[in-house]
Every structure is written in C-alpha cells, then in structure tokens.
Design a protein around this motif. Structure first.
Motif, PDB file in Angstrom:
ATOM      1  N   SER A   1      -9.776 -16.409  -3.435  1.00 38.43           N
ATOM      2  CA  SER A   1      -9.318 -15.057  -3.824  1.00 38.43           C
ATOM      3  C   SER A   1      -7.698 -14.867  -3.800  1.00 38.43           C
ATOM      4  O   SER A   1      -7.077 -14.004  -4.166  1.00 38.43           O
ATOM      5  CB  SER A   1     -10.265 -13.932  -3.262  1.00 38.43           C
ATOM      6  N   LEU A   2      -7.280 -15.596  -2.709  1.00 35.34           N
ATOM      7  CA  LEU A   2      -5.420 -15.473  -2.571  1.00 35.34           C
ATOM      8  C   LEU A   2      -5.099 -15.574  -3.733  1.00 35.34           C
ATOM      9  O   LEU A   2      -5.164 -16.432  -4.695  1.00 35.34           O
ATOM     10  CB  LEU A   2      -5.172 -16.637  -1.509  1.00 35.34           C
ATOM     11  N   HIS A   3      -4.141 -14.658  -4.253  1.00 34.70           N
ATOM     12  CA  HIS A   3      -3.122 -14.519  -5.122  1.00 34.70           C
ATOM     13  C   HIS A   3      -3.822 -14.304  -6.511  1.00 34.70           C
ATOM     14  O   HIS A   3      -3.101 -14.615  -7.666  1.00 34.70           O
ATOM     15  CB  HIS A   3      -2.310 -15.898  -5.389  1.00 34.70           C
ATOM     16  N   SER A   4      -4.984 -13.755  -6.629  1.00 34.04           N
ATOM     17  CA  SER A   4      -5.852 -13.609  -7.809  1.00 34.04           C
ATOM     18  C   SER A   4      -5.744 -12.141  -8.007  1.00 34.04           C
ATOM     19  O   SER A   4      -6.441 -11.677  -9.074  1.00 34.04           O
ATOM     20  CB  SER A   4      -7.260 -13.989  -7.588  1.00 34.04           C
ATOM     21  N   GLY A   5      -5.362 -11.043  -7.152  1.00 37.74           N
ATOM     22  CA  GLY A   5      -5.367  -9.778  -7.426  1.00 37.74           C
ATOM     23  C   GLY A   5      -4.283  -9.275  -8.506  1.00 37.74           C
ATOM     24  O   GLY A   5      -3.346 -10.169  -8.706  1.00 37.74           O
ATOM     25  N   ALA A   6      -4.491  -8.207  -9.097  1.00 39.08           N
ATOM     26  CA  ALA A   6      -3.862  -7.517  -9.910  1.00 39.08           C
ATOM     27  C   ALA A   6      -2.652  -6.940  -9.290  1.00 39.08           C
ATOM     28  O   ALA A   6      -1.382  -6.793  -9.783  1.00 39.08           O
ATOM     29  CB  ALA A   6      -4.359  -6.478 -10.938  1.00 39.08           C
ATOM     30  N   THR A   7      -2.776  -6.600  -7.888  1.00 33.51           N
ATOM     31  CA  THR A   7      -1.690  -5.766  -7.085  1.00 33.51           C
ATOM     32  C   THR A   7      -0.284  -6.843  -7.217  1.00 33.51           C
ATOM     33  O   THR A   7      -0.557  -7.653  -6.277  1.00 33.51           O
ATOM     34  CB  THR A   7      -2.079  -5.199  -6.194  1.00 33.51           C
ATOM     35  N   ARG A   8       0.609  -6.594  -7.408  1.00 38.10           N
ATOM     36  CA  ARG A   8       1.963  -7.386  -7.038  1.00 38.10           C
ATOM     37  C   ARG A   8       2.747  -6.624  -5.980  1.00 38.10           C
ATOM     38  O   ARG A   8       2.801  -5.725  -5.777  1.00 38.10           O
ATOM     39  CB  ARG A   8       2.595  -7.350  -8.102  1.00 38.10           C
TER      40      ARG A   8
ATOM     41  N   VAL B   1       5.279  -1.171  12.921  1.00 33.96           N
ATOM     42  CA  VAL B   1       5.002  -0.346  11.671  1.00 33.96           C
ATOM     43  C   VAL B   1       3.510  -0.126  11.674  1.00 33.96           C
ATOM     44  O   VAL B   1       2.691  -0.901  12.374  1.00 33.96           O
ATOM     45  CB  VAL B   1       5.269  -1.292  10.514  1.00 33.96           C
ATOM     46  N   ASP B   2       3.149   0.824  10.900  1.00 32.98           N
ATOM     47  CA  ASP B   2       1.579   1.099  10.503  1.00 32.98           C
ATOM     48  C   ASP B   2       1.310   0.373   9.217  1.00 32.98           C
ATOM     49  O   ASP B   2       2.081   0.201   8.572  1.00 32.98           O
ATOM     50  CB  ASP B   2       1.391   2.730  10.244  1.00 32.98           C
ATOM     51  N   ALA B   3       0.035  -0.004   9.162  1.00 34.57           N
ATOM     52  CA  ALA B   3      -0.478  -0.599   7.836  1.00 34.57           C
ATOM     53  C   ALA B   3      -1.860   0.323   7.361  1.00 34.57           C
ATOM     54  O   ALA B   3      -2.527   0.355   8.266  1.00 34.57           O
ATOM     55  CB  ALA B   3      -0.660  -1.996   7.991  1.00 34.57           C
ATOM     56  N   VAL B   4      -2.011   0.244   6.016  1.00 30.35           N
ATOM     57  CA  VAL B   4      -2.992   1.095   5.550  1.00 30.35           C
ATOM     58  C   VAL B   4      -3.610   0.332   4.444  1.00 30.35           C
ATOM     59  O   VAL B   4      -2.881  -0.243   3.648  1.00 30.35           O
ATOM     60  CB  VAL B   4      -2.276   2.621   5.024  1.00 30.35           C
ATOM     61  N   SER B   5      -4.831   0.088   4.373  1.00 30.72           N
ATOM     62  CA  SER B   5      -5.574  -0.485   3.251  1.00 30.72           C
ATOM     63  C   SER B   5      -5.356   0.368   2.008  1.00 30.72           C
ATOM     64  O   SER B   5      -5.555   1.576   2.048  1.00 30.72           O
ATOM     65  CB  SER B   5      -7.089  -0.651   3.607  1.00 30.72           C
ATOM     66  N   ARG B   6      -4.877  -0.373   0.884  1.00 33.26           N
ATOM     67  CA  ARG B   6      -4.861   0.461  -0.396  1.00 33.26           C
ATOM     68  C   ARG B   6      -5.963   0.035  -1.202  1.00 33.26           C
ATOM     69  O   ARG B   6      -5.947  -1.147  -1.975  1.00 33.26           O
ATOM     70  CB  ARG B   6      -3.566   0.003  -1.139  1.00 33.26           C
ATOM     71  N   GLY B   7      -7.014   0.542  -1.346  1.00 33.33           N
ATOM     72  CA  GLY B   7      -8.187   0.200  -1.869  1.00 33.33           C
ATOM     73  C   GLY B   7      -9.206  -0.589  -0.861  1.00 33.33           C
ATOM     74  O   GLY B   7      -8.701  -1.048   0.413  1.00 33.33           O
ATOM     75  N   PRO B   8     -10.197  -1.185  -1.183  1.00 33.26           N
ATOM     76  CA  PRO B   8     -10.977  -1.962  -0.287  1.00 33.26           C
ATOM     77  C   PRO B   8     -10.398  -3.268  -0.154  1.00 33.26           C
ATOM     78  O   PRO B   8      -9.488  -3.806  -1.085  1.00 33.26           O
ATOM     79  CB  PRO B   8     -12.124  -2.233  -1.059  1.00 33.26           C
TER      80      PRO B   8
ATOM     81  N   VAL C   1       0.518   0.286  -9.484  1.00 32.56           N
ATOM     82  CA  VAL C   1       1.172   1.086  -8.383  1.00 32.56           C
ATOM     83  C   VAL C   1       1.258   2.403  -8.730  1.00 32.56           C
ATOM     84  O   VAL C   1       0.982   2.618 -10.177  1.00 32.56           O
ATOM     85  CB  VAL C   1       2.652   0.506  -8.128  1.00 32.56           C
ATOM     86  N   THR C   2       1.113   3.217  -7.900  1.00 28.50           N
ATOM     87  CA  THR C   2       1.312   4.667  -8.252  1.00 28.50           C
ATOM     88  C   THR C   2       2.709   5.263  -7.996  1.00 28.50           C
ATOM     89  O   THR C   2       3.440   4.461  -7.332  1.00 28.50           O
ATOM     90  CB  THR C   2       0.440   5.750  -7.378  1.00 28.50           C
ATOM     91  N   GLN C   3       2.958   6.214  -8.785  1.00 32.03           N
ATOM     92  CA  GLN C   3       4.360   7.087  -8.755  1.00 32.03           C
ATOM     93  C   GLN C   3       4.635   7.409  -7.469  1.00 32.03           C
ATOM     94  O   GLN C   3       5.887   7.138  -6.937  1.00 32.03           O
ATOM     95  CB  GLN C   3       4.110   8.204  -9.746  1.00 32.03           C
ATOM     96  N   GLN C   4       3.781   7.830  -6.747  1.00 30.59           N
ATOM     97  CA  GLN C   4       4.100   8.219  -5.181  1.00 30.59           C
ATOM     98  C   GLN C   4       4.445   6.993  -4.494  1.00 30.59           C
ATOM     99  O   GLN C   4       5.479   7.025  -3.417  1.00 30.59           O
ATOM    100  CB  GLN C   4       2.930   9.060  -4.457  1.00 30.59           C
TER     101      GLN C   4
ATOM    102  N   TYR D   1      -2.588   4.820 -16.096  1.00 30.63           N
ATOM    103  CA  TYR D   1      -2.880   5.613 -14.753  1.00 30.63           C
ATOM    104  C   TYR D   1      -2.831   4.519 -13.661  1.00 30.63           C
ATOM    105  O   TYR D   1      -3.427   3.340 -13.941  1.00 30.63           O
ATOM    106  CB  TYR D   1      -4.573   5.890 -15.002  1.00 30.63           C
ATOM    107  N   ARG D   2      -2.091   4.840 -12.712  1.00 28.57           N
ATOM    108  CA  ARG D   2      -1.892   4.062 -11.545  1.00 28.57           C
ATOM    109  C   ARG D   2      -1.550   2.514 -12.028  1.00 28.57           C
ATOM    110  O   ARG D   2      -1.798   1.509 -11.192  1.00 28.57           O
ATOM    111  CB  ARG D   2      -3.236   3.775 -10.786  1.00 28.57           C
ATOM    112  N   GLU D   3      -0.630   2.638 -13.187  1.00 27.70           N
ATOM    113  CA  GLU D   3      -0.293   1.063 -13.564  1.00 27.70           C
ATOM    114  C   GLU D   3       0.885   1.175 -14.294  1.00 27.70           C
ATOM    115  O   GLU D   3       1.362   2.243 -14.946  1.00 27.70           O
ATOM    116  CB  GLU D   3      -1.294   0.427 -14.381  1.00 27.70           C
ATOM    117  N   ILE D   4       1.829   0.248 -14.260  1.00 27.41           N
ATOM    118  CA  ILE D   4       3.185   0.402 -15.130  1.00 27.41           C
ATOM    119  C   ILE D   4       3.071  -1.060 -15.822  1.00 27.41           C
ATOM    120  O   ILE D   4       2.897  -2.065 -15.254  1.00 27.41           O
ATOM    121  CB  ILE D   4       4.442   0.251 -14.118  1.00 27.41           C
ATOM    122  N   ARG D   5       3.213  -0.703 -17.263  1.00 31.78           N
ATOM    123  CA  ARG D   5       3.299  -2.052 -18.151  1.00 31.78           C
ATOM    124  C   ARG D   5       4.546  -2.383 -18.508  1.00 31.78           C
ATOM    125  O   ARG D   5       5.493  -1.533 -18.677  1.00 31.78           O
ATOM    126  CB  ARG D   5       2.482  -1.709 -19.232  1.00 31.78           C
ATOM    127  N   ILE D   6       4.895  -3.664 -18.308  1.00 29.39           N
ATOM    128  CA  ILE D   6       6.390  -3.947 -18.687  1.00 29.39           C
ATOM    129  C   ILE D   6       6.257  -5.109 -19.651  1.00 29.39           C
ATOM    130  O   ILE D   6       5.885  -6.418 -19.652  1.00 29.39           O
ATOM    131  CB  ILE D   6       6.812  -4.883 -17.268  1.00 29.39           C
TER     132      ILE D   6
END
Length: 228
Positions: free
Chosen positions: A4-11, A100-107, A178-181, A211-216
């Motif tokens: 699963s490493l490097h397979s996610g959509a989040t960059r 630093v603090d670290a928070v999970s973004r989604g599961p 990624v979100t705007q915030q 929605y929660r995405e930027i297309r380039i």
C-alpha cells in the motif's frame, strides 16, 4: 514492505525525501518487520507535543497532518504526509520530547518503529548513516528555502508552488486531495486569502477546483506560475 505504500491519492506537501527512504532496503524490511501496527480514525491524535520520542512513524495507508495545536484549540498544519512517508526521526536522534502534534487525516494505518530497535540496527548499516545525513541536509535546505519564500512572491505564486510540489515530479495532469483550509494552514495564510489565490490560479486555467480536491491540467505550467 506493504504494497500500500505510495499507492494513496493524497500527495505530500514536502519535496524533500523522508529519512526512512534513505535507509538500506534490507534495514527498512528489518524495521518494518519489528514495528507495531497502529490504526487511527479521522481526526484522531497520533502524537502530541511533549511526548517522549520512543520511535518514529511510517505511514502505510492514509494521510497525516503534522503541525501544532494553538492556544485556542485550532490546529495549524505545517506538512501533509501520505503513504510511504515517515516522520519523527529527528526527535529520536535528539533524544528530546516531540515538538509537533500529528493528526490522522481520514482513516490511517501507521507503524511505530521503536527508537532502540532503529538506533541499534543502524549501527550495522554505515552507508545508511551517510544517506541519512544527506537527506537531513536536503530537508534543512528546503526549510531555509521555505522561510525565504515566505518573504517574497504573491500568494497565488506561493500557492502554485505548493500545489506543484504536492502534484509530484511527473509532468502532465495530476490531482491533489487537499482542502482549502489545509492549503491555508500549510502556507500560513487565512482561508479567505487561500480562496483568492486559488481563484486566481483557476482564472488562469492552471487548476480546477473540486470537492476536497484540486485538479492540475499541467504540473509544469503550474510550477512556472510559482516564479511569478
């Protein structure tokens, strides 16, 4: 190593290599084999400032926002990391509490690689020690470049540079989850300012907002806009 490493959509929002990537593949396998797996839900705290640095984290699935909680309870992100990235190694080397603090973004699914296991095994891989120094130098250079960039360039140019980095090194179209915030936090600007910067880039047809995405459409053209 997990498939699963490097397979996610989040960059991720950093261009420099993670320290774990610099290690000898055999050492990576050894550390992963002896690391505990932890699962986190969206918004769950993974680590907190002041915690003892008993190891560092390797993200196998999902994404992690790294930053600090402010006095009013708001979270100010400084980096967005995805599958295959690691963090917390510097605290292990320094022997000091985490800053630093670290928070999970989604599961997410992470492995906690124990400090003692890591430091003892590293002694058997001198080439990895040299590679870690090189990776640390790159991270320091990027930090200095980032600090300099905060003092120059328009907000739209800085936004273009951040999104181009998150899109990765390949030319052509890309999509960044990624979100705007989150973008506002990463650049240290308000959400309204981030919205205006994104609007300017969209007006120039360098990005498309979803929605929660930027297309380039073209990563290289977006990167050029960061030099404006």
């Amino acid at each position: 190593m997990s498939n699963s490493l490097h397979s996610g959509a989040t960059r991720r929002s950093l261009a420099t290599p993670m320290l774990f990537e610099a290690l000898d593949p055999a050492l990576q396998v050894h550390l992963i084999r002896n690391a505990a797996v932890r699962h986190f839900e969206d918004g769950q705290l993974i680590q907190q400032r002041g915690d003892t640095a008993d190891g560092f984290w390797l993200i196998e699935e999902g994404a992690v926002m790294v930053g600090q909680f402010l006095a009013d309870g708001d979270f100010r992100a400084v980096a967005l990391l995805g599958a295959g990235d690691s963090y917390g190694e510097l605290a292990v080397f320094s022997g000091r509490p985490r800053i630093v603090d670290a928070v999970s973004r989604g599961p997410s699914r992470l492995r906690l690689i124990g400090a003692r296991t890591f430091l003892e095994a590293l002694g058997n891989y001198p080439a990895s020690t040299r590679a870690l120094l090189a990776a640390l130098s790159e991270q320091l250079q990027e930090t200095l470049a980032l600090l300099a960039g905060l003092r120059r360039g328009t907000n739209s140019a800085r936004m273009a540079g951040l999104l181009a980095t998150m899109a990765g090194g390949m030319p052509g179209p890309a999509s960044v989850a990624v979100t705007q915030q989150e973008l506002a936090d990463l650049l240290g600007i308000t959400r309204a300012t981030a919205n205006a910067a994104l609007g300017e880039l969209q007006k120039r047809r360098l990005i498309e907002r979803g929605y929660r995405e930027i297309r380039i459409p073209d990563r290289d053209q977006l990167a050029l806009a960061s030099l404006d």
